[in-house]
Design an enzyme around this catalytic site. Structure first.
Site, PDB file in Angstrom:
ATOM      1  N   HIS A  72     -10.356 -45.715   7.693  1.00  0.00           N
ATOM      2  CA  HIS A  72     -10.127 -46.338   9.006  1.00  0.00           C
ATOM      3  C   HIS A  72     -11.424 -46.988   9.471  1.00  0.00           C
ATOM      4  CE1 HIS A  72      -6.373 -43.887  10.495  1.00  0.00           C
ATOM      5  NE2 HIS A  72      -6.171 -44.488   9.339  1.00  0.00           N
ATOM      6  N   TYR A 104     -19.714 -41.410  15.359  1.00  0.00           N
ATOM      7  CA  TYR A 104     -18.374 -41.052  14.887  1.00  0.00           C
ATOM      8  C   TYR A 104     -18.287 -41.183  13.367  1.00  0.00           C
ATOM      9  CZ  TYR A 104     -13.335 -40.307  15.075  1.00  0.00           C
ATOM     10  OH  TYR A 104     -12.078 -39.797  14.901  1.00  0.00           O
ATOM     11  N   PRO A 114     -13.494 -29.854  18.444  1.00  0.00           N
ATOM     12  CA  PRO A 114     -13.016 -30.815  17.427  1.00  0.00           C
ATOM     13  C   PRO A 114     -12.926 -32.265  17.897  1.00  0.00           C
ATOM     14  CG  PRO A 114     -11.212 -29.496  18.302  1.00  0.00           C
ATOM     15  CD  PRO A 114     -12.473 -28.922  18.866  1.00  0.00           C
ATOM     16  N   LYS A 160     -16.407 -33.289  13.828  1.00  0.00           N
ATOM     17  CA  LYS A 160     -17.670 -33.068  13.123  1.00  0.00           C
ATOM     18  C   LYS A 160     -17.725 -31.789  12.303  1.00  0.00           C
ATOM     19  CE  LYS A 160     -19.611 -36.820  14.249  1.00  0.00           C
ATOM     20  NZ  LYS A 160     -19.278 -37.812  13.200  1.00  0.00           N
ATOM     21  N   TYR A 201      -7.399 -41.749  20.922  1.00  0.00           N
ATOM     22  CA  TYR A 201      -7.952 -40.716  21.805  1.00  0.00           C
ATOM     23  C   TYR A 201      -7.542 -41.103  23.218  1.00  0.00           C
ATOM     24  CZ  TYR A 201     -11.013 -38.848  18.125  1.00  0.00           C
ATOM     25  OH  TYR A 201     -11.503 -38.253  16.987  1.00  0.00           O
TER      26      TYR A 201
HETATM   27  C1  PHB Z   1      -7.406 -34.489  12.724  1.00  0.00           C
HETATM   28  O1  PHB Z   1      -6.884 -35.450  12.117  1.00  0.00           O
HETATM   29  O2  PHB Z   1      -7.059 -33.320  12.508  1.00  0.00           O
HETATM   30  C2  PHB Z   1      -8.462 -34.760  13.741  1.00  0.00           C
HETATM   31  C3  PHB Z   1      -8.846 -36.053  13.967  1.00  0.00           C
HETATM   32  C4  PHB Z   1      -9.834 -36.320  14.912  1.00  0.00           C
HETATM   33  C5  PHB Z   1     -10.401 -35.283  15.623  1.00  0.00           C
HETATM   34  C6  PHB Z   1     -10.012 -33.976  15.377  1.00  0.00           C
HETATM   35  C7  PHB Z   1      -9.032 -33.714  14.421  1.00  0.00           C
HETATM   36  O3  PHB Z   1     -11.342 -35.538  16.549  1.00  0.00           O
END
Ligand code: PHB
Ligand code: APR
Length: 398
Positions: A76, A385, A293, A297, A201
């Site tokens: 991505h 990120y 999460p 990271k 997000y």
């Molecule tokens: C996930 O795909 O499990 C995932 C993606 C982004 C995050 C946390 C978990 O910030």
């Protein structure tokens, strides 16, 4: 009488940290034994996060365990921040050219590493319930378990936050830094085609939501829920209703729903134990540090730690010098605190705090407007990120 085994590095925990370390040591001709409390089936099925930084992808590929990741993983080049009725793309290809993330489940990484270890004749002992460590401040530390003693030169504590390793370090030898958050994440895995190409997000007055995925037919979602929430309060219909409420906030976006395959609730905490070493015991991954999460990271820090640890141990066997071993903790903690700050920042920016702190919400809104309009601010988010490039260490280039 305990029967005696010998290896160069005793590794506790068959998560990403322990397994990757065992493989990186193997590539340097260094033996190790991995001791895991749970069954192989359990660790291979445990659904966790799934975003790999550029550096983690490179490390796995260079270690020869990236073939399936590169084939099935989803590269991505951006994420979306969704709030105030609009979506805002953070474009990695423009902001951090040449660096991207790969969406690939943690349990897939674990499966690939276990397969590679066993194919290379590696030793992994599953279902070992009673691991204990000894003589950490001597040149011959050892691990006992199931009537056996494993003598080794080094012990790697890769047994996560609740493991035995960190708890075996004498009181006072560690300094702990931590922070908890007044919410948790309810995560689900669903058999439904993702309704987005890239991760979303979403900041929402009802609480945070995240749309992620695991492949063309499998989606992963997270919802901000109260810290004491229980799955009994969240039947599937309520989960989908709340995800729709928090994600269907931009014109023309409709969230596809489907059967929920797995769901769980994760507490949100930030935690660091310093130093990441006690004598011949070296802590790596969640055994030494936890991040919320939101910044994705956790897995990446675990991989970065063992990349440094394997180099430091390799240098010791090659040269007899402990220089790199003595720098292990300081080098890892620099990256750990960068990720701690970024994860805390993403968490406080995107979650709703149930205090009536109207001023605080205005600040969140102002920063969301800033990070989605300023090239400089968006670049800061993007470079953290996708993962800050590794610093040179020993023979490991940047
Ligand atoms: C996930 O795909 O499990 C995932 C993606 C982004 C995050 C946390 C978990 O910030
Ligand atoms: N003896 C043996 N094994 C143990 C013990 C013990 N006393 N305690 C825990 N373990 C095992 C756990 O069962 C688990 O398989 O150690 C392993 C630790 O693995 P992880 O928790 O996955 O930790 P780590 O390898 O550091 O990976 C960090 O995992 O939790 C995610 O979000 C986190 O993505 C991050 C990643």
């Amino acid at each position: 009488m305990l029967s005696l085994m010998r290896t160069q590095v005793g590794i506790i925990g068959a998560g990403p940290a322990g397994l990757l370390l065992s493989h990186l040591l193997h590539l340097r001709g260094i033996s190790s034994v991995v001791l895991e409390k749970r069954s192989r089936e359990y660790v291979e099925r445990r659904v966790r996060a799934g975003v790999l930084e550029q550096g983690t992808v490179d490390t796995l590929a260079e270690a020869g365990v990236g073939e399936r990741m590169l084939r099935e993983g989803l590269p991505h080049h951006g994420i979306e921040l969704r709030y105030g009725g609009a979506g805002h793309r953070i474009a990695f290809e423009r902001l951090v050219p040449g660096r991207a993330i790969t969406v690939y489940g943690q349990q897939e990484v674990v499966k690939d590493l276990i397969a590679a270890r066993l194919a290379a004749g590696g030793e992994i002992r599953f279902e070992v319930p009673d691991v204990a460590v000894h003589d950490l401040d001597t040149d011959t530390p050892s691990i006992t378990f199931q009537g056996e003693r494993l003598e080794c030169d080094f012990i790697a504590g890769c047994d996560g936050f609740h493991g035995v390793s960190r708890r075996s370090i004498p009181e006072g030898a560690l300094t702990v830094y931590d922070r908890t958050y007044p919410f948790a994440w309810l995560g689900i895995l669903a058999k439904v085609k993702p309704s987005t190409e890239e991760l979303i997000y979403a900041y929402n007055d009802e609480g945070f939501a995240l749309h992620s995925m695991r492949g063309p037919e499998i989606s992963r979602f997270y919802l901000q829920v109260p810290p004491d929430a229980s799955l009994d309060d969240w039947p599937d219909e309520r989960i989908w209703a709340e995800l729709k409420n928090r994600l269907e906030t931009v014109p023309g976006f409709e969230l596809a729903t489907g059967p929920i395959l797995e769901k769980g609730i994760t507490p949100m905490r930030s935690f660091v134990a310093e130093p990441m070493r006690y004598g011949r015991l070296f802590l790596a991954g969640d055994a030494a540090h936890i991040v919320p999460p939101t910044g994705a990271k956790g897995l990446n820090l675990a991989a970065a730690d063992v990349r440094v640890l394997a180099e430091a141990i390799g240098h010791w066997y090659e040269t007899g010098s402990a220089d790199l071993l003595d720098r292990y903790s300081e080098v890892c903690l620099k990256r750990v605190w960068r990720a701690q700050h970024f994860s805390w920042w993403m968490t406080t920016l995107l979650h709703t705090f149930d205090t009536d702190d109207a001023y605080g919400r205005r600040l969140q809104r102002s920063y969301l407007d800033y990070v989605t309009s300023s090239e400089a601010a968006a670049t800061t988010l993007a470079e953290n990120y996708v993962g800050i490039p590794f610093e040179p260490f020993g023979s490991l280039g940047a």
